[in-house]
Design a protein around this motif. Structure first.
Motif, mmCIF file in Angstrom:
data_model
loop_
_atom_site.group_PDB
_atom_site.id
_atom_site.type_symbol
_atom_site.label_atom_id
_atom_site.label_comp_id
_atom_site.label_asym_id
_atom_site.label_seq_id
_atom_site.Cartn_x
_atom_site.Cartn_y
_atom_site.Cartn_z
ATOM 1 N N UNK A 1 30.747 -5.060 -55.259
ATOM 2 C CA UNK A 1 30.508 -5.915 -54.100
ATOM 3 C C UNK A 1 29.031 -5.756 -53.752
ATOM 4 N N UNK A 2 28.318 -6.836 -53.877
ATOM 5 C CA UNK A 2 26.859 -6.809 -53.844
ATOM 6 C C UNK A 2 26.364 -7.626 -52.651
ATOM 7 N N UNK A 3 25.838 -6.949 -51.630
ATOM 8 C CA UNK A 3 25.380 -7.654 -50.431
ATOM 9 C C UNK A 3 23.934 -8.096 -50.591
ATOM 10 N N UNK A 4 23.681 -9.340 -50.278
ATOM 11 C CA UNK A 4 22.300 -9.838 -50.366
ATOM 12 C C UNK A 4 22.095 -11.034 -49.444
ATOM 13 N N UNK A 5 20.831 -11.224 -49.042
ATOM 14 C CA UNK A 5 20.517 -12.453 -48.309
ATOM 15 C C UNK A 5 19.661 -13.365 -49.194
ATOM 16 N N UNK A 6 19.446 -12.945 -50.471
ATOM 17 C CA UNK A 6 18.537 -13.711 -51.334
ATOM 18 C C UNK A 6 19.300 -14.685 -52.225
ATOM 19 N N UNK A 7 19.056 -15.958 -52.013
ATOM 20 C CA UNK A 7 19.772 -16.989 -52.763
ATOM 21 C C UNK A 7 19.452 -16.945 -54.257
#
Ligand SMILES: Nc1ncnc2c1ncn2[C@@H]1O[C@H](COP(=O)(O)OP(=O)(O)OP(=O)(O)O)[C@@H](O)[C@H]1O
Ligand SMILES: [Mg+2]
Length: 220
Positions: free
Chosen positions: A190-196
């Motif tokens: 599960x990889x959290x990111x805000x980078x599209x």
């Protein structure tokens, strides 16, 4: 592996996560995507049982959050590699012993620990840093140490909180390659990111969150 069942989480400040429902199966790779403050870290902490829901329940590796015992939380955590957004490295241990920590806790033999630590350090470009201390490393290097520590014992689940946030393009590509490699070995991620652009490079199921609510859950 992981399931959220009508999960609500309220902070004292009045901010909340609302009615979260999703399941993550074994061997899945899932992005948790949303802007700053949307609730990504809080969701990872709910899975790591660092936070507990006010309503609903979180189920992880067969354990339910409601009424869970400390001993069971410790068991779950041994099988999860958590890459904290704020690293949480141990300042009085060098990089080698920071990375070796999960293996020591699990009682591996020292020659096996050495082999695994050196391998992951090579993969993440940290081989020349093993005998330095965390404060002697750049933010990006510390971030890779946190990732090395959380993956060195081939956990069942990796929870990665913005693991490329402090990295340049090359280091970021190395980190992504390493996480996909671990995933290929059978680990759920599960990889959290805000980078599209991260999502676009290697498409995978994406749970999008905004202001504490899941607004989309899309598989590829
Ligand atoms: N311990 C806390 N007490 C009060 N509010 C909190 C706490 N932790 C988080 N929050 C609030 O909950 C919301 C979600 O925070 P969270 O850290 O989960 O967001 P995030 O998506 O990880 O953001 P970022 O991309 O900036 O890391 C934010 O508005 C934050 O202020
Ligand atoms: Mg966060």
């Amino acid at each position: 592996m992981i399931s959220f069942d009508n999960v609500h989480l309220r902070f004292d400040t009045g901010i909340s996560l609302r009615d979260l429902n999703f399941d993550i199966e074994k061997n899945e790779f899932v992005y948790l995507y949303g802007p700053s403050g949307s609730g990504k870290t809080s969701i990872l902490k709910l899975i790591y049982m660092d936070l507990f829901p006010n309503d609903g329940q979180v189920k992880v590796l067969g354990h339910v959050s409601t009424g869970i015992k400390r001993r069971d939380i410790a068991r779950i955590r041994q099988r999860i590699g958590m890459v904290f957004q704020k690293f949480r490295l141990l300042s009085d241990r060098d990089i080698y012993s920071n990375i070796a920590l999960p293996l020591e806790i699990q009682g591996h033999k020292s020659n096996e620990i050495r082999r695994k630590v050196v391998h992951v350090a090579d993969e993440l470009g940290l081989h020349s840093r093993l005998h330095h201390f965390p404060h002697e490393l750049s933010g990006g290097e510390q971030q890779r140490v946190a990732l090395a520590r959380s993956t060195v014992n081939s956990p069942d689940i990796i929870l990665a909180d913005e693991p490329t946030a402090h990295l340049d393009e090359k280091a970021s590509a190395e980190v992504m390659e390493w996480i996909w490699k671990i995933h290929a070995g059978g680990t759920s991620v599960l990889f959290a990111t805000h980078k599209e652009h991260i999502l676009k490079q290697e498409p995978a199921r994406t749970i999008s969150i905004d202001s504490g609510e899941i607004i989309q859950d899309r598989s590829v």
